[in-house]
Design a protein around this motif. Structure first.
Motif, mmCIF file in Angstrom:
data_model
loop_
_atom_site.group_PDB
_atom_site.id
_atom_site.type_symbol
_atom_site.label_atom_id
_atom_site.label_comp_id
_atom_site.label_asym_id
_atom_site.label_seq_id
_atom_site.Cartn_x
_atom_site.Cartn_y
_atom_site.Cartn_z
ATOM 1 N N ASP A 347 -12.856 -6.911 -33.981
ATOM 2 C CA ASP A 347 -13.579 -6.837 -32.709
ATOM 3 C C ASP A 347 -14.018 -8.232 -32.266
ATOM 4 O O ASP A 347 -14.003 -8.547 -31.072
ATOM 5 C CB ASP A 347 -14.786 -5.906 -32.843
ATOM 6 C CG ASP A 347 -14.374 -4.444 -33.010
ATOM 7 O OD1 ASP A 347 -13.367 -4.054 -32.392
ATOM 8 O OD2 ASP A 347 -15.038 -3.712 -33.762
ATOM 9 N N GLN A 354 -10.728 -12.736 -25.237
ATOM 10 C CA GLN A 354 -11.007 -12.496 -23.822
ATOM 11 C C GLN A 354 -11.712 -13.695 -23.196
ATOM 12 O O GLN A 354 -11.666 -13.884 -21.995
ATOM 13 C CB GLN A 354 -11.883 -11.238 -23.653
ATOM 14 C CG GLN A 354 -11.137 -9.945 -23.938
ATOM 15 C CD GLN A 354 -9.948 -9.732 -23.008
ATOM 16 O OE1 GLN A 354 -10.023 -9.986 -21.815
ATOM 17 N NE2 GLN A 354 -8.828 -9.273 -23.558
ATOM 18 N N PHE A 405 -22.290 -7.391 -26.873
ATOM 19 C CA PHE A 405 -21.368 -6.289 -26.630
ATOM 20 C C PHE A 405 -21.462 -5.215 -27.701
ATOM 21 O O PHE A 405 -21.376 -4.038 -27.408
ATOM 22 C CB PHE A 405 -19.918 -6.811 -26.629
ATOM 23 C CG PHE A 405 -19.392 -7.129 -25.270
ATOM 24 C CD1 PHE A 405 -19.752 -8.302 -24.643
ATOM 25 C CD2 PHE A 405 -18.522 -6.274 -24.630
ATOM 26 C CE1 PHE A 405 -19.256 -8.609 -23.393
ATOM 27 C CE2 PHE A 405 -18.023 -6.571 -23.379
ATOM 28 C CZ PHE A 405 -18.390 -7.735 -22.757
ATOM 29 N N TRP B 20 -13.121 -8.371 -17.264
ATOM 30 C CA TRP B 20 -12.853 -7.906 -18.631
ATOM 31 C C TRP B 20 -14.099 -7.347 -19.281
ATOM 32 O O TRP B 20 -14.025 -6.443 -20.113
ATOM 33 C CB TRP B 20 -12.245 -9.030 -19.473
ATOM 34 C CG TRP B 20 -13.224 -10.114 -19.864
ATOM 35 C CD1 TRP B 20 -13.511 -11.239 -19.156
ATOM 36 C CD2 TRP B 20 -14.022 -10.161 -21.050
ATOM 37 N NE1 TRP B 20 -14.452 -11.986 -19.811
ATOM 38 C CE2 TRP B 20 -14.785 -11.353 -20.979
ATOM 39 C CE3 TRP B 20 -14.183 -9.334 -22.160
ATOM 40 C CZ2 TRP B 20 -15.685 -11.731 -21.980
ATOM 41 C CZ3 TRP B 20 -15.086 -9.718 -23.161
ATOM 42 C CH2 TRP B 20 -15.823 -10.891 -23.058
ATOM 43 N N GLU B 21 -15.265 -7.851 -18.882
ATOM 44 C CA GLU B 21 -16.496 -7.431 -19.561
ATOM 45 C C GLU B 21 -16.784 -5.946 -19.342
ATOM 46 O O GLU B 21 -17.086 -5.218 -20.280
ATOM 47 C CB GLU B 21 -17.677 -8.295 -19.103
ATOM 48 C CG GLU B 21 -17.424 -9.763 -19.410
ATOM 49 C CD GLU B 21 -18.628 -10.659 -19.219
ATOM 50 O OE1 GLU B 21 -19.760 -10.147 -19.213
ATOM 51 O OE2 GLU B 21 -18.425 -11.878 -19.091
ATOM 52 N N TYR B 24 -14.252 -3.856 -21.332
ATOM 53 C CA TYR B 24 -14.476 -3.789 -22.778
ATOM 54 C C TYR B 24 -15.776 -3.075 -23.130
ATOM 55 O O TYR B 24 -15.858 -2.408 -24.149
ATOM 56 C CB TYR B 24 -14.380 -5.184 -23.413
ATOM 57 C CG TYR B 24 -12.936 -5.528 -23.698
ATOM 58 C CD1 TYR B 24 -12.155 -6.121 -22.718
ATOM 59 C CD2 TYR B 24 -12.338 -5.186 -24.900
ATOM 60 C CE1 TYR B 24 -10.822 -6.393 -22.941
ATOM 61 C CE2 TYR B 24 -10.996 -5.457 -25.130
ATOM 62 C CZ TYR B 24 -10.249 -6.066 -24.155
ATOM 63 O OH TYR B 24 -8.921 -6.316 -24.382
ATOM 64 N N GLU B 25 -16.777 -3.218 -22.251
ATOM 65 C CA GLU B 25 -18.012 -2.458 -22.490
ATOM 66 C C GLU B 25 -17.707 -0.963 -22.509
ATOM 67 O O GLU B 25 -18.218 -0.207 -23.324
ATOM 68 C CB GLU B 25 -19.049 -2.761 -21.394
ATOM 69 C CG GLU B 25 -19.992 -3.888 -21.772
ATOM 70 C CD GLU B 25 -20.797 -4.393 -20.573
ATOM 71 O OE1 GLU B 25 -20.875 -3.690 -19.546
ATOM 72 O OE2 GLU B 25 -21.323 -5.518 -20.679
ATOM 73 N N ILE B 28 -15.753 -0.075 -25.697
ATOM 74 C CA ILE B 28 -16.668 -0.109 -26.849
ATOM 75 C C ILE B 28 -17.570 1.130 -26.832
ATOM 76 O O ILE B 28 -17.823 1.744 -27.861
ATOM 77 C CB ILE B 28 -17.493 -1.424 -26.828
ATOM 78 C CG1 ILE B 28 -16.574 -2.601 -27.185
ATOM 79 C CG2 ILE B 28 -18.681 -1.351 -27.787
ATOM 80 C CD1 ILE B 28 -17.131 -3.958 -26.838
ATOM 81 N N ILE B 75 -14.422 -1.191 -33.746
ATOM 82 C CA ILE B 75 -14.950 -0.382 -32.656
ATOM 83 C C ILE B 75 -14.034 -0.393 -31.426
ATOM 84 O O ILE B 75 -13.892 0.621 -30.731
ATOM 85 C CB ILE B 75 -16.407 -0.798 -32.307
ATOM 86 C CG1 ILE B 75 -17.131 0.334 -31.599
ATOM 87 C CG2 ILE B 75 -16.464 -2.056 -31.512
ATOM 88 C CD1 ILE B 75 -17.569 1.442 -32.496
ATOM 89 N N ILE B 76 -13.395 -1.527 -31.148
ATOM 90 C CA ILE B 76 -12.505 -1.571 -29.979
ATOM 91 C C ILE B 76 -11.273 -0.701 -30.234
ATOM 92 O O ILE B 76 -10.847 0.061 -29.367
ATOM 93 C CB ILE B 76 -12.126 -3.027 -29.619
ATOM 94 C CG1 ILE B 76 -13.376 -3.760 -29.128
ATOM 95 C CG2 ILE B 76 -11.032 -3.066 -28.557
ATOM 96 C CD1 ILE B 76 -13.226 -5.254 -28.976
ATOM 97 N N VAL B 77 -10.745 -0.790 -31.439
ATOM 98 C CA VAL B 77 -9.620 0.083 -31.803
ATOM 99 C C VAL B 77 -10.067 1.541 -31.696
ATOM 100 O O VAL B 77 -9.341 2.392 -31.185
ATOM 101 C CB VAL B 77 -9.112 -0.235 -33.224
ATOM 102 C CG1 VAL B 77 -8.069 0.788 -33.655
ATOM 103 C CG2 VAL B 77 -8.521 -1.634 -33.282
ATOM 104 N N HIS B 112 -2.749 -4.468 -26.576
ATOM 105 C CA HIS B 112 -3.305 -3.847 -27.782
ATOM 106 C C HIS B 112 -2.286 -2.977 -28.496
ATOM 107 O O HIS B 112 -2.437 -2.647 -29.657
ATOM 108 C CB HIS B 112 -4.537 -3.015 -27.442
ATOM 109 C CG HIS B 112 -5.705 -3.867 -27.092
ATOM 110 N ND1 HIS B 112 -6.503 -4.456 -28.042
ATOM 111 C CD2 HIS B 112 -6.169 -4.270 -25.899
ATOM 112 C CE1 HIS B 112 -7.422 -5.177 -27.429
ATOM 113 N NE2 HIS B 112 -7.243 -5.090 -26.143
#
Lengths: 407, 143
Positions: A347, A354, A405, B20-21, B24-25, B28, B75-77, B112
């Motif tokens: 992560d 990014q 985040f 992007w923020e 991704y938020e 997540i 967590i992103i995965v 990804h």
């Protein structure tokens, strides 16, 4: 005060001047591979546009010119490592290939059942798996030097492991995952005291530490060009003449022979005995340019500058709450591995990417080392001569954002 | 809802994000909300190993439909895993097998699923389709 003119250095690396995901690129993945200065890129295209030819057997102008450049590169590596003779420099695909060459020739010819091979906990898979394969084939025993929580070799344990059964000691000079610089002179001398040969994996060392194979008295040393501002897919192996001469060849083919008949083939002299087939001529030629580039900056200057960056980055990262540096050896190359409480390394890597920041996350091809620390992996920032403190600041800001985040 | 209807809904959700923020938020958040896979399903046979992180995938069949439960260490995965299960879980096996997951590209997450990410997602997707195939062939033999 550092001798490096950072702006001038950065100008020479065209790849650095780009945006990634809309942000200026911060390249902190140098332990994986360094970027290439313009002179190295020019040397590659100069070879192909000016004197590409197959080497050694041609009698025409281009073949002569390519052969001279190829052999001049061997000579420049000899000087870079302070080897006694350029015959002791074998071109390889890289460090991994060099270690495989030793295990498949020296190892298979001279080791037998019950013989012991010593490596360390912090080895890259490339200095583990070839020995495991040899052990499986020959019935040898692999022994592993343990490390401290700071990531330093436990030298007392190493000394106790040595015996007349020890035939090979193969240890990394500088750890790719921790940065630890190992006391290689002591390791080599101790190996010799029991009659073992000493092999040093110098993949992570050559761009930071001046290596003198004669004062080290090392038997074999391997490195990769691409971690030394040179091209990918090639590297070199230094071996002592008496060892290389008694080792059987590994790959068979053209170039490595003296005479071939269907009844019997005789082999060429070193170094050619180990260089079957047409080699990676362009990249060999460009490595010489990379070495000249490094020599011009001066390894001592490069290292002093990188140590400044390392100290600065260590201070700044340690100040981040919940961040723990993995690998706190007293002597380190410019590599910082870290973990963050409650955050998976992947992560961290994705979110930094990014923001235009390239680091490496995962096990770094050192799974046993990760097991030693009881972690799945780390995040690793590794610095080269073109990195700056401002970039370290961007990493710190980037990590603050990662925390916002994820936590 | 069909697979494509769910995909279109996700694409619509992502249109709200202009940087992007936000994106991704959201991912997540999906990852955090995805319930942890029950320990009994976190067995070796359900592990899909990526180079960097592990994904667990448990599948079962009910009334001709395939259901998936999945989890990851990262967590992103996990957020991406959540999206994949949202799209495919509860769908008929035949539909899963022929599904074209265009939403991944459309929402800008194709990287990804590229080999270089080495996060097990590619293998997970393949495994999801394999389960669907296995359930259909089992059905065919029992009929």
């Amino acid at each position: 005060m550092s001798q490096i003119n950072i702006n001038k250095v950065r100008e020479q690396f065209p790849i650095l001047h780009q945006e990634v995901n809309g942000k200026p690129l911060v390249y902190f993945d140098n332990a994986a591979t360094t970027q290439k200065p313009q002179v190295v890129i020019d040397a590659l295209s100069g070879y192909y546009s000016g004197y590409n030819a197959n080497i050694h057997r041609g009698i025409h102008y281009l073949a002569e010119k390519a052969t001279s450049a190829f052999e001049a590169s061997r000579k420049s590596i000899q000087e870079f490592l302070n080897a006694p003779s350029s015959d002791e420099i074998i071109f390889t695909y890289g460090t991994t290939d060099g270690i495989n060459l030793i295990s498949n020739t020296y190892g298979r010819a001279f080791l037998s059942e019950g013989d012991e091979i010593i490596i360390s906990t912090m080895e890259h898979h490339s200095n583990i798996v070839p020995w495991q394969m040899l052990c499986e084939e020959k019935g040898c025993v692999l022994k592993v030097i343990p490390i401290s929580d700071d990531g330093e070799l436990l030298m007392d344990e190493y000394h106790q492991m040595l015996s007349e059964k020890t035939k090979i000691v193969s240890v990394v000079y500088a750890s790719n995952a921790l940065g630890t610089i190992n006391p290689v002179k002591e390791i080599i001398d101790a190996a010799h005291s029991v009659g073992a040969v000493a092999i040093i994996d110098a993949a992570q060392a050559t761009s930071h530490i001046k290596i003198d194979v004669q004062s080290l008295d090392v038997d074999f040393i391997c490195f990769s060009a691409h971690k030394l501002y040179g091209p990918t897919g090639m590297g070199a192996l230094f071996g002592k003449r008496e060892l290389l001469e008694k080792m059987p060849p590994w790959r068979g083919g053209g170039e490595m022979i003296k005479e071939v008949s269907f009844d019997k083939t005789t082999y060429n002299e070193i170094p050619y005995k180990f260089e079957a087939g047409t080699p990676n001529i362009a990249d060999v030629v460009a490595l010489k340019t990379a070495l000249e580039y490094v020599n011009e900056l001066g390894l001592e200057n490069i290292s002093a500058y990188e140590q400044e960056l390392l100290a600065y980055a260590t201070d700044r990262l340690e100040a981040i709450e919940g961040l723990k540096i993995v690998g706190k050896a007293r002597e380190k190359v410019s590599v910082i591995s870290f973990v963050m409480d409650g955050i998976h390394p992947q992560d961290i890597g994705v979110l930094l990417d990014q923001q235009g920041i390239a680091i490496r996350t995962g096990h770094h091809c050192t799974q046993p080392l990760m097991q030693r620390f009881g972690i799945v992996g780390t995040s690793r920032a590794s610095f080269a001569v073109y990195n700056t403190k401002e970039e370290v600041d961007l990493l710190v800001e980037g990590l603050a954002k990662v925390k916002r985040f994820l936590l | 809802m069909t697979i494509n209807e769910i995909q279109d809904e996700i694409i619509e959700d992502f249109e709200l994000f202009d940087d992007w923020e936000g994106k991704y938020e959201y991912i997540i958040d999906l990852g955090k909300k995805l319930p942890e896979l029950a320990e009994e399903h976190k067995q070796d046979e359900n592990i899909i190993k990526g180079c960097q992180s592990v994904v667990w995938l448990h599948a079962y069949e009910e009334g001709g439909k395939v259901f998936y439960e999945a989890d990851s260490q990262a967590i992103i995965v996990k957020g991406l895993v959540s999206m994949l299960t949202k799209v495919l879980s509860g769908q008929p096996a035949e539909e899963i097998m022929k599904a074209d997951l265009y939403f991944i590209d459309k929402v800008g997450l194709a990287s990804h699923l590229a080999q270089t990410r080495s996060n097990g997602l590619v293998a997970m997707l393949k495994q999801m389709k394999n389960y669907a195939l296995a359930f259909t062939s089992k059905e065919a033999t029992t009929k």
